[in-house]
Every structure is written in C-alpha cells, then in structure tokens.
Design an enzyme around this catalytic site. Structure first.
Site, PDB file in Angstrom:
ATOM      1  CG  MET A  23      -8.379   6.794   2.790  1.00 34.37           C
ATOM      2  SD  MET A  23      -7.493   6.804   4.356  1.00 34.37           S
ATOM      3  CE  MET A  23      -6.623   5.242   4.250  1.00 34.37           C
ATOM      4  CG  MET A  77     -11.314  -3.220   5.547  1.00 35.54           C
ATOM      5  SD  MET A  77      -9.876  -2.801   4.559  1.00 35.54           S
ATOM      6  CE  MET A  77      -8.892  -1.871   5.738  1.00 35.54           C
ATOM      7  CG  ASP A 125      -5.064   2.123   1.100  1.00 37.19           C
ATOM      8  OD1 ASP A 125      -6.007   1.312   1.009  1.00 37.19           O
ATOM      9  OD2 ASP A 125      -3.933   1.803   1.497  1.00 37.19           O
ATOM     10  CG  HIS A 141      -3.830  -1.774  -1.511  1.00 42.10           C
ATOM     11  ND1 HIS A 141      -4.934  -2.553  -1.819  1.00 42.10           N
ATOM     12  CD2 HIS A 141      -4.195  -1.022  -0.444  1.00 42.10           C
ATOM     13  CE1 HIS A 141      -5.912  -2.279  -0.976  1.00 42.10           C
ATOM     14  NE2 HIS A 141      -5.500  -1.345  -0.128  1.00 42.10           N
ATOM     15  CG  MET A 164     -11.290   2.856   2.417  1.00 44.76           C
ATOM     16  SD  MET A 164      -9.701   2.861   3.255  1.00 44.76           S
ATOM     17  CE  MET A 164      -8.594   2.952   1.855  1.00 44.76           C
ATOM     18  CG  HIS A 215      -9.232  -0.225  -0.128  1.00 44.69           C
ATOM     19  ND1 HIS A 215      -8.562  -0.393   1.074  1.00 44.69           N
ATOM     20  CD2 HIS A 215     -10.552  -0.309   0.177  1.00 44.69           C
ATOM     21  CE1 HIS A 215      -9.433  -0.564   2.045  1.00 44.69           C
ATOM     22  NE2 HIS A 215     -10.646  -0.501   1.537  1.00 44.69           N
ATOM     23  CB  SER A 259      -0.890   0.023   1.238  1.00 47.50           C
ATOM     24  OG  SER A 259      -1.407   1.337   1.396  1.00 47.50           O
ATOM     25  CG  ASP A 267      -5.971  -3.013   3.414  1.00 49.46           C
ATOM     26  OD1 ASP A 267      -4.884  -2.757   3.954  1.00 49.46           O
ATOM     27  OD2 ASP A 267      -6.602  -2.208   2.692  1.00 49.46           O
TER      28      ASP A 267
HETATM   29  C1  DX5 Z   1      -6.110   1.299   5.825  1.00 51.91           C
HETATM   30  C2  DX5 Z   1      -5.661   0.995   4.413  1.00 51.91           C
HETATM   31  C3  DX5 Z   1      -4.536   0.038   4.352  1.00 51.91           C
HETATM   32  C4  DX5 Z   1      -3.285   0.523   5.022  1.00 51.91           C
HETATM   33  C5  DX5 Z   1      -2.595  -0.675   5.609  1.00 51.91           C
HETATM   34  O1  DX5 Z   1      -7.306   1.997   5.776  1.00 51.91           O
HETATM   35  O2  DX5 Z   1      -6.722   0.441   3.661  1.00 51.91           O
HETATM   36  O3  DX5 Z   1      -4.276  -0.371   3.020  1.00 51.91           O
HETATM   37  O4  DX5 Z   1      -2.400   1.173   4.160  1.00 51.91           O
HETATM   38  O5  DX5 Z   1      -1.514  -0.241   6.359  1.00 51.91           O
HETATM   39  P1  DX5 Z   1      -0.699  -1.228   7.284  1.00 51.91           P
HETATM   40  O6  DX5 Z   1      -0.203  -2.353   6.424  1.00 51.91           O
HETATM   41  O7  DX5 Z   1       0.378  -0.354   7.800  1.00 51.91           O
HETATM   42  O8  DX5 Z   1      -1.643  -1.724   8.341  1.00 51.91           O
HETATM   43 ZN    ZN Z   2      -6.361  -0.542   1.617  1.00 53.19          ZN
END
Ligand code: DX5
Ligand code: ZN
Length: 228
Positions: free
Chosen positions: A39, A139, A37, A35, A70, A68, A10, A175
């Site tokens: 948000m 998750m 993320d 990956h 969110m 991903h 990620s 994740d």
């Molecule tokens: C959290 C993200 C993850 C995050 C994971 O909301 O979706 O992808 O980057 O980070 P680690 O591997 O540090 O838990």
């Molecule tokens: Zn993620």
C-alpha cells in the site's frame, strides 16, 4: 473437478516485528500462497511495505508470493517487485489508465499477472484483457485495512467473473472479510483462492494458524462438494 480451495494468508495481520518468523509459521501451518499487501498511502489510505521487505522474507519460504499492489502508478515498480521474488503480481484496474500494458509488462518479467477490482468496480473492465490474465482478485472490502466487514454484493460479481472466464485457466481470488462463515458462498460462486488476514493470524503460532487455515478451507470445500 478442481482441487482444494487455496488459502493465501495476508501478512498484513501478522506481527510485523517478527515478519520472517510469521511467514515461516504460516508456511508450516499449511498456507498455499503468501499474500503480500503493498500500500502506498495514495491509491489507498494506508502504507505498508515494498520490495526490500519482500526480498528480506523471500528466503523464509518456498511458497508462492502473491503480491497485491495497491499502488498508483504501478508500472514503474513492477520490475522491482519481480526482482524481490514475487511470483504473482496483481495490479488494480482502478490504479492506472493502461491495464493491458501493465499486464503485458508483468508477463514480460516472467511473472503471473493478476488484476484486482474494488467492490464498486464492475467486472466488464476485464473483458478485453482476459487472455492476459492468470488471476482475478475481487475485493470484498474497500482496500486499505484488514479486519473490515465483508461486502456481500460482491458474491454476484464472483459468479459473473466465473462465467466470463469460461474454460480459461484463471484463478478467482477473494480478499477481505474472509472467514469460515463467508467462505462457503464465495467458493460456491466460483472462487478458488481465498485471502485471509485477521481470520488466520488469530491465536499464537503454527498450531493456531493451522486450525484457522483448515477451517476456512474446509468450509469452502464443503460448499462445493469437495469433501463428502
Ligand atoms: C485489504 C487487504 C487484505 C487484508 C484482508 O486491503 O488487501 O488482504 O489483509 O484482511 P482481512 O482478512 O482481515 O479482511
Ligand atoms: Zn490483499
């Protein structure tokens, strides 16, 4: 027997001031997927990046962009993420009332469709959309931030989703809090793709990232007997 566990670093844990270089570095270090993320500060209490940033890094690697989302709502933005170069687009089941519609829309854009479930969401919400899915993202932290503690109760959900999927060609991706220590139980429960942020972007550059990726993959593969 399936192939090796796929590792999807990620970029949330990367140095954003050098994002393109970091993407190249994890590509050369052996990442399987990248990956991303996304948000929105509404569905989750953090804001990251959107389609223009993804588009800007698309030419830095040929690897799968595993996006991903969110964000809520997601539907109005699916085409923009497809145009930006995402290969897999995953929406949260909790982010909207029309999961079936969202998944149909992703496939209509020619992309692979994923659904993500928060730790507290039961797996039965995917029961009637299984045939529209290419991936289930479970998750193991509450989404929003990297570097959080792994929530072990989700391992049982991985087993249940694996059983629900049966012989369908659907990935189970995990994740949150993935490390060489947590990877074995996840692989043993049925996960075949592991996202890792802070456990990959540790140390400096390609060789450090390669070791980090390899140690997660090896720990996972050992747990399911893919390495003897
Ligand atoms: C959290 C993200 C993850 C995050 C994971 O909301 O979706 O992808 O980057 O980070 P680690 O591997 O540090 O838990
Ligand atoms: Zn993620």
């Amino acid at each position: 027997m399936r192939g090796k566990t796929l590792i999807a670093p990620s970029v949330l844990a990367s140095d954003f001031s050098r994002l393109g270089d970091e993407v190249e570095a994890i590509d050369r270090a052996g990442a399987d997927w990248i990956h991303l993320d996304v948000m929105d500060g509404h569905f989750v209490p953090n804001i990251t990046f959107g389609p223009p940033v993804i588009k800007a890094i698309r030419n830095r690697t040929a690897k799968v962009f595993d996006c991903h989302l969110m964000i809520a709502p997601a539907d109005p933005y699916l085409a923009a993420f497809a145009d930006a170069g995402c290969d897999i687009i995953t929406v949260h089941a909790e982010a909207g009332p029309h999961l079936d519609r969202s998944l149909q829309a992703i496939r209509a854009l020619g992309k692979k469709a994923g659904v993500s479930l928060n730790p507290g969401t039961p797996e039965n919400v995917i029961e009637y959309v299984l045939d529209r899915l290419d991936l289930v993202l479970l998750m193991t932290v509450n989404p929003g931030f990297g570097g959080q503690a792994f929530i072990p109760s989700v391992v049982e959900k991985v087993r249940r989703v694996k059983a629900m999927i049966g012989t369908r060609p659907i990935h189970i991706e995990i994740d949150g809090g993935v490390t060489p220590e947590t990877a074995p139980q996840l692989a043993a429960a049925g996960a075949d793709v592991l996202v890792a942020g802070s456990a990959v972007f540790r140390g400096d550059g390609v060789e450090a990232y390669r070791k980090n990726i390899e140690s997660i993959r090896t720990a996972a593969d050992l747990a399911v007997g893919r390495i003897v």
